[in-house]
Write a protein that holds these residues in place. Structure first.
Motif, PDB file in Angstrom:
ATOM      1  N   GLY A   6       0.807  -1.209   0.000  1.00 44.97           N
ATOM      2  CA  GLY A   6       0.000   0.000   0.000  1.00 44.97           C
ATOM      3  C   GLY A   6       0.835   1.252   0.000  1.00 44.97           C
ATOM      4  O   GLY A   6       1.961   1.266   0.510  1.00 44.97           O
ATOM      5  N   ASP A   8       0.346   5.821   0.182  1.00 45.59           N
ATOM      6  CA  ASP A   8      -0.422   7.063   0.211  1.00 45.59           C
ATOM      7  C   ASP A   8       0.554   8.200   0.469  1.00 45.59           C
ATOM      8  O   ASP A   8       1.738   7.972   0.759  1.00 45.59           O
ATOM      9  N   ASN A  62      -2.828  -1.829   4.008  1.00 45.02           N
ATOM     10  CA  ASN A  62      -3.217  -0.591   3.351  1.00 45.02           C
ATOM     11  C   ASN A  62      -3.085   0.551   4.346  1.00 45.02           C
ATOM     12  O   ASN A  62      -2.983   0.330   5.558  1.00 45.02           O
ATOM     13  N   ALA A  64      -4.152   5.079   4.894  1.00 44.17           N
ATOM     14  CA  ALA A  64      -4.809   6.288   4.406  1.00 44.17           C
ATOM     15  C   ALA A  64      -4.327   7.443   5.273  1.00 44.17           C
ATOM     16  O   ALA A  64      -4.318   7.343   6.502  1.00 44.17           O
ATOM     17  N   THR A 121      -9.840   3.578   3.204  1.00 44.00           N
ATOM     18  CA  THR A 121      -9.692   4.690   2.274  1.00 44.00           C
ATOM     19  C   THR A 121     -10.498   5.875   2.784  1.00 44.00           C
ATOM     20  O   THR A 121     -11.623   5.697   3.248  1.00 44.00           O
ATOM     21  N   ALA A 179     -13.479   2.424  -2.255  1.00 40.59           N
ATOM     22  CA  ALA A 179     -13.076   3.810  -2.499  1.00 40.59           C
ATOM     23  C   ALA A 179     -14.293   4.609  -2.940  1.00 40.59           C
ATOM     24  O   ALA A 179     -15.188   4.076  -3.605  1.00 40.59           O
ATOM     25  N   HIS A 231      -7.021  -4.090  -5.407  1.00 38.45           N
ATOM     26  CA  HIS A 231      -7.128  -2.744  -4.849  1.00 38.45           C
ATOM     27  C   HIS A 231      -7.611  -1.765  -5.910  1.00 38.45           C
ATOM     28  O   HIS A 231      -7.494  -2.024  -7.112  1.00 38.45           O
ATOM     29  N   CYS A 233      -8.293   2.753  -6.746  1.00 38.85           N
ATOM     30  CA  CYS A 233      -8.266   4.167  -6.389  1.00 38.85           C
ATOM     31  C   CYS A 233      -9.081   4.920  -7.427  1.00 38.85           C
ATOM     32  O   CYS A 233      -9.310   4.428  -8.537  1.00 38.85           O
ATOM     33  N   GLY A 278      -1.325  -2.374  -4.822  1.00 38.49           N
ATOM     34  CA  GLY A 278      -1.732  -1.018  -4.448  1.00 38.49           C
ATOM     35  C   GLY A 278      -1.723  -0.056  -5.619  1.00 38.49           C
ATOM     36  O   GLY A 278      -0.851  -0.142  -6.494  1.00 38.49           O
ATOM     37  N   CYS A 280      -2.507   4.339  -6.282  1.00 42.49           N
ATOM     38  CA  CYS A 280      -2.792   5.633  -5.664  1.00 42.49           C
ATOM     39  C   CYS A 280      -2.600   6.720  -6.710  1.00 42.49           C
ATOM     40  O   CYS A 280      -1.538   6.790  -7.341  1.00 42.49           O
ATOM     41  N   ARG A 282      -2.210  10.660  -7.550  1.00 34.56           N
ATOM     42  CA  ARG A 282      -1.887  11.920  -6.889  1.00 34.56           C
ATOM     43  C   ARG A 282      -1.183  12.852  -7.869  1.00 34.56           C
ATOM     44  O   ARG A 282      -0.239  12.453  -8.566  1.00 34.56           O
TER      45      ARG A 282
END
Length: 305
Positions: A6, A8, A62, A64, A121, A179, A231, A233, A278, A280, A282
């Motif tokens: 995971g 974040d 995981n 968050a 999440t 999510a 997983h 996102c 995982g 993510c 961003r």
């Protein structure tokens, strides 16, 4: 890395990574320096009330991170959610206890009980923490302002839900990840079901991608095939990236187009990805935890059209 699963980011742009078999929480700063924040491969349920570096976990899956820097961890085999405080660096149990169970709905998080909370999440507004309580066959949430716990989907019984049924009154097969999008919908990834489902804003449950049969196929979402995906996102355009574990691929579900396509890896080949766990999104980039290769990848320009 030792089997990372995971990732974040905090408000400063530092990447936080958790390992399954390594048992560690690591922080990669913007200069590329990697540090161990907490944990060891010799797991346990240790450290509450003390500094993070002395904490031990049991199968982290995981994490968050809130806008204020609170780092929530799904300490799955300890049946709880732990938190590293942004200001003090102290570790505590946020919800749950080492003993598995089902309790706490309608009440405070401190009284909640889970059975292997495997994915957590934050909703896009960061007001609620979504939880895939996999062995209770439920999707639950915690209101971070009030501490109130409630079930969003699942009855505790394992089964295939009816299309359009009330989510709280519907069974689930294997809720592996969860999510939310900006519209208030909540996506549920079912590993054994090989599908992506969605709770709409009315609390109704629908299958939005996948046939329910394992395989590898892109195209119209209702005809797409996955193989034990792990997983998800959601990006700012409300598209869902899926870590399709056994297909060694990252898939993209576009709800506007109603399609699924592969954006990285695929068809079971291990040259690019091996058992990705995982994902993510961003700052316009997609980060992929390539668990089987013990690394984290970044796609600088994931598909945007």
């Amino acid at each position: 890395l030792r089997y990372p699963v995971g990732i974040d980011f905090d408000r400063h742009g530092n990447a936080w990574i958790v390992e399954l078999s390594g048992g560690r929480v690591l922080r990669l700063d913007r200069s590329g320096n990697l540090a161990i924040v907490a944990g060891t491969e010799n797991g346990g349920y240790v450290g509450d009330g003390g500094p993070a570096e002395k904490a031990r976990f049991n199968h982290l899956h995981n994490l968050a991170i809130s806008p204020k820097g609170q780092c929530y961890l799904s300490d799955s085999s300890n049946n709880c959610i732990r938190v590293i405080d942004a200001k003090t660096g102290q570790v505590d149990t946020f919800a749950g206890a080492s003993q598995p169970g089902f309790a706490g709905d309608g009440g405070d998080r401190k009284n909640a009980r889970f059975r292997e909370p495997i994915c957590i999440t934050l909703t896009p507004d960061a007001r609620k923490l979504l939880i895939a309580d996999i062995r209770n066959f439920r999707i639950r949430q915690i209101d971070l302002a009030t501490g109130r716990v409630e079930t969003l989907a699942g009855t505790g019984k394992r089964g295939i839900p009816a299309e359009g049924a009330v989510a709280r009154e519907s069974p689930l097969l294997d809720p592996r990840a969860v999510a939310g999008d900006s519209r208030g919908n909540v996506y549920i990834l079912e590993r054994a079901g090989h599908v992506l489902r969605m709770i709409d804003t009315r609390g109704r449950l629908y299958t939005v991608a996948g046939t329910g049969e394992k395989g590898f196929r892109d195209g119209p979402a209702a005809e797409a095939a996955f193989y034990e995906p792990k997983h998800i996102c959601v990006d700012p355009q409300d598209r869902v990236y899926i870590a399709d574990d056994k297909n060694n691929a990252i898939r993209l579900y576009d709800p506007q187009r109603g399609t699924v396509e592969t954006v990285l890896g695929g068809a079971g080949e291990e040259a690019v990805l091996k058992g990705p766990h995982g994902v993510c999104f961003r700052d316009g980039k997609l980060f992929v935890v390539d668990s089987g290769h013990n690394r984290v990848l970044v796609m600088e320009r994931p598909k945007t059209e």
